[in-house]
Design a protein around this motif. Structure first.
Motif, PDB file in Angstrom:
ATOM      1  N   SER A   6       0.902  -1.677   0.310  1.00  0.00           N
ATOM      2  CA  SER A   6      -0.366   0.418  -0.352  1.00  0.00           C
ATOM      3  C   SER A   6       0.279   1.531  -0.328  1.00  0.00           C
ATOM      4  O   SER A   6       0.086   2.231  -0.483  1.00  0.00           O
ATOM      5  CB  SER A   6      -0.899   0.350   1.214  1.00  0.00           C
ATOM      6  N   VAL A   7       2.184   1.509   0.465  1.00  0.00           N
ATOM      7  CA  VAL A   7       3.344   2.124   0.144  1.00  0.00           C
ATOM      8  C   VAL A   7       3.187   2.740  -1.495  1.00  0.00           C
ATOM      9  O   VAL A   7       3.785   2.163  -2.179  1.00  0.00           O
ATOM     10  CB  VAL A   7       4.706   1.807   0.829  1.00  0.00           C
ATOM     11  N   ARG A   8       2.508   3.595  -1.140  1.00  0.00           N
ATOM     12  CA  ARG A   8       2.451   4.387  -2.616  1.00  0.00           C
ATOM     13  C   ARG A   8       3.326   5.963  -3.156  1.00  0.00           C
ATOM     14  O   ARG A   8       3.350   6.605  -3.147  1.00  0.00           O
ATOM     15  CB  ARG A   8       0.918   5.531  -3.276  1.00  0.00           C
ATOM     16  N   ILE A   9       4.946   5.224  -2.742  1.00  0.00           N
ATOM     17  CA  ILE A   9       5.856   6.761  -2.663  1.00  0.00           C
ATOM     18  C   ILE A   9       7.338   5.931  -4.205  1.00  0.00           C
ATOM     19  O   ILE A   9       7.008   5.091  -3.712  1.00  0.00           O
ATOM     20  CB  ILE A   9       6.471   6.977  -1.041  1.00  0.00           C
ATOM     21  N   ARG A  10       7.013   6.427  -5.180  1.00  0.00           N
ATOM     22  CA  ARG A  10       7.954   5.980  -5.835  1.00  0.00           C
ATOM     23  C   ARG A  10       8.910   5.538  -5.793  1.00  0.00           C
ATOM     24  O   ARG A  10      10.268   6.442  -4.603  1.00  0.00           O
ATOM     25  CB  ARG A  10       8.528   7.332  -6.449  1.00  0.00           C
ATOM     26  N   GLY A  11      10.087   4.563  -6.052  1.00  0.00           N
ATOM     27  CA  GLY A  11      11.405   4.392  -5.514  1.00  0.00           C
ATOM     28  C   GLY A  11      12.329   5.861  -5.295  1.00  0.00           C
ATOM     29  O   GLY A  11      13.473   6.172  -4.642  1.00  0.00           O
ATOM     30  N   LEU A  12      12.468   6.266  -6.711  1.00  0.00           N
ATOM     31  CA  LEU A  12      13.197   7.263  -6.846  1.00  0.00           C
ATOM     32  C   LEU A  12      13.368   8.851  -4.985  1.00  0.00           C
ATOM     33  O   LEU A  12      14.296   9.121  -4.507  1.00  0.00           O
ATOM     34  CB  LEU A  12      12.934   8.257  -8.227  1.00  0.00           C
ATOM     35  N   ASP A  13      11.420   8.750  -4.796  1.00  0.00           N
ATOM     36  CA  ASP A  13      11.658   9.511  -3.353  1.00  0.00           C
ATOM     37  C   ASP A  13      12.143   8.302  -2.050  1.00  0.00           C
ATOM     38  O   ASP A  13      12.886   9.417  -1.587  1.00  0.00           O
ATOM     39  CB  ASP A  13      10.099   9.547  -3.150  1.00  0.00           C
ATOM     40  N   PRO A  31       5.718  12.320  -2.940  1.00  0.00           N
ATOM     41  CA  PRO A  31       4.855  12.690  -1.639  1.00  0.00           C
ATOM     42  C   PRO A  31       4.511  14.620  -2.253  1.00  0.00           C
ATOM     43  O   PRO A  31       3.654  14.596  -1.476  1.00  0.00           O
ATOM     44  CB  PRO A  31       6.363  12.356  -0.618  1.00  0.00           C
ATOM     45  N   GLY A  32       5.634  15.842  -2.327  1.00  0.00           N
ATOM     46  CA  GLY A  32       5.371  16.998  -2.099  1.00  0.00           C
ATOM     47  C   GLY A  32       3.498  16.716  -3.148  1.00  0.00           C
ATOM     48  O   GLY A  32       2.651  17.339  -2.745  1.00  0.00           O
ATOM     49  N   ARG A  33       3.425  16.202  -4.884  1.00  0.00           N
ATOM     50  CA  ARG A  33       2.453  16.016  -4.842  1.00  0.00           C
ATOM     51  C   ARG A  33       1.152  16.233  -4.492  1.00  0.00           C
ATOM     52  O   ARG A  33       0.260  16.557  -4.614  1.00  0.00           O
ATOM     53  CB  ARG A  33       2.964  15.862  -6.245  1.00  0.00           C
ATOM     54  N   ALA A  34       1.409  14.793  -4.490  1.00  0.00           N
ATOM     55  CA  ALA A  34       0.155  14.327  -3.514  1.00  0.00           C
ATOM     56  C   ALA A  34      -0.499  14.606  -2.104  1.00  0.00           C
ATOM     57  O   ALA A  34      -1.776  15.476  -1.693  1.00  0.00           O
ATOM     58  CB  ALA A  34       0.623  12.558  -2.844  1.00  0.00           C
ATOM     59  N   LEU A  35       0.657  15.998  -1.242  1.00  0.00           N
ATOM     60  CA  LEU A  35       0.804  16.351  -0.114  1.00  0.00           C
ATOM     61  C   LEU A  35      -0.916  18.066  -0.987  1.00  0.00           C
ATOM     62  O   LEU A  35      -1.097  17.703  -0.194  1.00  0.00           O
ATOM     63  CB  LEU A  35       1.885  16.594   0.400  1.00  0.00           C
ATOM     64  N   ALA A  36       0.312  17.946  -1.565  1.00  0.00           N
ATOM     65  CA  ALA A  36      -0.793  19.396  -2.702  1.00  0.00           C
ATOM     66  C   ALA A  36      -1.702  19.019  -2.894  1.00  0.00           C
ATOM     67  O   ALA A  36      -3.269  19.138  -3.133  1.00  0.00           O
ATOM     68  CB  ALA A  36       0.242  20.037  -3.780  1.00  0.00           C
TER      69      ALA A  36
END
Lengths: 268, 268
Positions: free
Chosen positions: A87-94, B216-221
Motif C-alpha cells: 500500500s506504500v504509494r511512494i516512488r522508488g526515486l523518492d 510525496p509533494g504532489r500527493a500532499l498538495a
C-alpha cells in the motif's frame, strides 16, 4: 591510511546478557567483510555499535578515524530486511532521495539545487541498475528491486563505509548473486569498505576479504579460509562442528549450535 | 446564490473555518495515512467529544475543551506508542471507548440544555464565532509552520524509521511531535466535521490523493486541494439543502475517493 572500522577487545552486552567479547576487527577502505554467526548472537547489534546507536561494554570502536557518531555522514546503512507494504504509494526515486537529504530539516523547494539533487538520485539509481522501475511505487516492486533501491539510498551520501544487514535475505538465487556482485563492485571500484551481516556466506564467498564469526562469548576474525574451518569453529563454539566443501566450492557447516547451516536449509 | 449566502456572517465564518480546517486536514491527514496512524487519529477526534461537552458543562467554550483534551490524549497515546503494535491498538481503543462514554456522561449531566450533541458528534457549520476562527487560524499557522520545518525528516522517519535513525534523524522526538500535531489538527477538524465524521477530511482526501500521485509533494498538495474543494462544495450544498453538513462532507469526500480510485485503475 585510516582504517574504515577498527574494534579493539570489543564486548557487547544487551539487557545484561553478554553477546560477544574479545572482538578484534579491522576493515580497510575497499575491503569486504562478512559478519556471520547464529541467530541472536548480536550481529545486527554490532552494526548498531558502529552506527553509535549502542555502546560497547568494554573495548574501543573507531569509525573512519573517530567516534561512531562523528562519522554518521560518511557511513551508509541498510537496515535488516524491510519490505515496503504494497500500500506504500511512494516512488522508488523518492525513497532513494530520502537518503540524500531526508535528514535535513525543511522541505525541498523546486529550483536549481533540487534539480541537482534529482540528477544525483538518478545517477545512484542507474548505478544499482534500478532505472527501469524507480518511477513506480516502491510497494509494488519485488523484493530484489526494492533491495537495489535501498542500496542506492544507503549510497546516497557517498559513504566510505557501508553497513548492510542481511541484504540477501529473502532474495531469490539470481538476485542474491546480482546484489553480491553489485556490492563487491562498490568495494573494488569506489574503495568503499563494506561490512555485511549474512546468514549464508556462499553467495558472497568469492568476493570476501575477511569474515568475522560471532559466537556467544567469543569471536573469530580472519580470511574465510582461516575462519570457516572445522577446527576454528569447533574451538569457538566448544561443540563439534564440521565444515564441508561441496564440489562447486560452496561451504556447508554441520553441527553449528542453534543456527541453521550456512547454506540451503533455511527456506522451510 | 453565492452573494446571498455570504451576506450571512455565520456562513462567512463557516467558510473561513472550513478553509483553515481543510488545509490542515489535507496536509496532516496525508502524513497520518502514510504513517498508518488513522486509528490514532480517530481516537484523538473521539476525545474531542468529552472535551467539548466537559468544557460546556464547566461553563467554558467548546474549542477550549477540544484543544485541551485532544492534546492531552496525544500525550497519553505517545506513552504507549513504542509498545507492541497490538498492545498499542488495545490501549488506543480503550481510550476511545472511555472518551465517548465520558462525553455521553457530560451531556447527561448537562441536563438536556445541551442541544448540540448531534453537532458535537456529526458536525455543524452553524454558530462558528469569529473568535473561534481566529484561534483556528493561529493554531493552523503554528502547525503548518511546524510541518514545513519537520518536513523531510518526518517523511523519512515515517517511511523508514531504521534508516532515518541511522542517518541521525531524531525519530522518537518526531513521533511525539507528530502525535501532538495530529491532536491539535483533530481538535480543529472536529469543530466542523464533529467527532465521529473526522475521517471525511482527515482520511478520505489523503487516500484519494495517494491514488492520484506517488510523489510525496504532489500527493500532499492534491490532498489539500481535494479537502478544500470537498469542504467548499459541502458547505454550499448544506446551506441550500435540508440535509446536514456531515452528510454532504462524507458523501462528497467518498465520491472523490471512488473517482480517484477509478482514475488510478484506468491509468494502471
Amino acid at each position: 591510511m585510516t582504517a574504515a572500522l577498527e574494534l579493539r577487545a570489543g564486548a557487547l552486552a544487551v539487557g545484561g546478557r553478554l553477546l560477544w567479547s574479545e572482538l578484534e576487527l579491522t576493515v580497510e577502505p575497499g575491503e569486504f567483510l562478512a559478519v556471520l554467526g547464529p541467530n541472536g548472537v548480536g550481529k545486527s547489534s554490532l552494526l548498531n555499535v558502529v552506527l553509535g546507536l549502542r555502546q560497547l561494554q568494554r573495548g574501543e570502536v573507531t569509525v573512519l578515524g573517530g567516534a561512531p557518531r562523528d562519522a554518521v555522514d560518511r557511513v551508509g546503512y541498510l537496515p535488516q530486511r524491510r519490505n515496503f507494504d504494497p500500500s506504500v504509494r511512494i516512488r522508488g526515486l523518492d525513497i532513494v532521495r530520502l537518503g540524500v537529504d531526508g535528514h535535513r530539516w525543511g522541505v525541498p523547494f523546486p529550483g536549481r539545487a533540487s534539480r541537482e539533487t534529482w540528477r544525483w538520485v538518478r545517477e545512484l539509481v542507474d548505478d544499482v541498475g534500478a532505472s527501469a522501475y524507480a518511477d513506480r511505487p516502491i510497494g509494488q516492486l519485488s523484493g530484489g528491486e526494492q533491495q537495489r533501491l535501498l542500496i542506492a539510498q544507503a549510497l546516497a551520501r557517498r559513504p566510505e563505509l557501508l553497513l548492510l544487514d542481511e541484504p540477501l535475505d529473502s532474495l531469490d538465487l539470481p538476485n542474491q548473486a546480482a546484489v553480491a556482485q553489485l556490492v563487491s563492485k562498490l568495494c573494488t571500484e569506489r574503495g568503499v569498505a563494506v561490512v555485511m551481516v549474512a546468514h549464508d556466506v556462499n553467495p558472497i564467498l568469492p568476493y570476501l576479504d575477511k569474515v568475522t564469526y560471532l559466537a556467544p562469548g567469543g569471536a573469530a576474525c580472519g580470511t574465510p579460509q582461516d575462519v570457516i574451518t572445522s577446527e576454528t569453529l569447533t574451538g569457538l563454539f566448544g561443540v563439534s562442528i564440521e565444515v564441508l566443501r561441496a564440489s562447486d566450492g560452496r561451504l556447508v557447516v554441520v553441527g553449528q549450535p542453534e543456527a541453521p547451516a550456512l547454506h540451503g536449509d533455511r527456506h522451510h | 446564490m453565492l452573494s446571498e449566502m455570504f451576506s450571512f456572517p455565520f456562513m462567512v465564518n463557516a467558510y473561513r473555518a472550513g478553509t483553515i480546517v481543510a488545509v490542515l486536514a489535507g496536509a496532516v491527514g496525508y502524513l497520518m495515512v502514510l504513517r498508518q496512524q488513522s486509528f490514532v487519529g480517530h481516537t484523538l477526534s473521539a476525545v474531542g467529544f468529552p472535551g467539548a461537552a466537559g468544557a460546556l458543562l464547566l461553563g467554558l467554550t467548546a474549542p477550549l475543551g477540544y484543544y485541551a483534551f485532544c492534546l492531552v490524549a496525544a500525550l497519553v497515546i505517545s506513552r504507549v506508542h513504542h509498545a507492541e503494535r497490538s498492545a498499542q491498538a488495545a490501549v488506543v481503543g480503550t481510550v476511545q471507548a472511555f472518551a465517548l462514554a465520558s462525553g455521553y456522561l457530560f451531556v447527561v449531566l448537562y441536563k438536556g440544555v445541551l442541544s448540540g450533541t448531534t453537532a458535537l458528534l456529526f458536525g455543524s457549520f452553524l454558530g462558528i464565532t469569529s473568535t473561534q476562527v481566529v484561534v483556528m487560524a493561529g493554531v493552523a499557522t503554528v502547525l503548518l509552520t511546524a510541518l514545513v520545518i519537520l518536513g523531510r525528516p518526518l517523511l523519512f522517519a515515517s517511511l523508514d524509521p531504521d534508516a532515518a535513525r541511522a542517518a541521525g534523524v531524531p525519530v522518537a522526538l518526531l513521533d511525539l511531535l507528530f502525535l501532538l500535531l495530529l491532536g491539535a489538527t483533530a481538535a480543529g477538524v472536529v469543530q466542523i466535521t464533529g467527532s465521529l465524521m473526522v475521517f471525511t477530511l482527515l482520511v478520505l482526501p489523503a487516500a484519494a490523493a495517494r491514488e492520484l500521485s506517488c510523489r510525496p509533494g504532489r500527493a500532499l498538495a492534491t490532498s489539500i486541494l481535494i479537502a478544500l474543494l470537498v469542504t467548499w462544495t459541502a458547505l454550499a450544498v448544506a446551506y441550500s439543502s435540508p440535509y446536514p453538513l456531515g452528510f454532504w462532507l462524507s458523501t462528497l469526500a467518498f465520491g472523490t475517493f471512488l473517482a480517484a480510485k477509478a482514475v488510478s485503475r484506468v491509468r494502471a
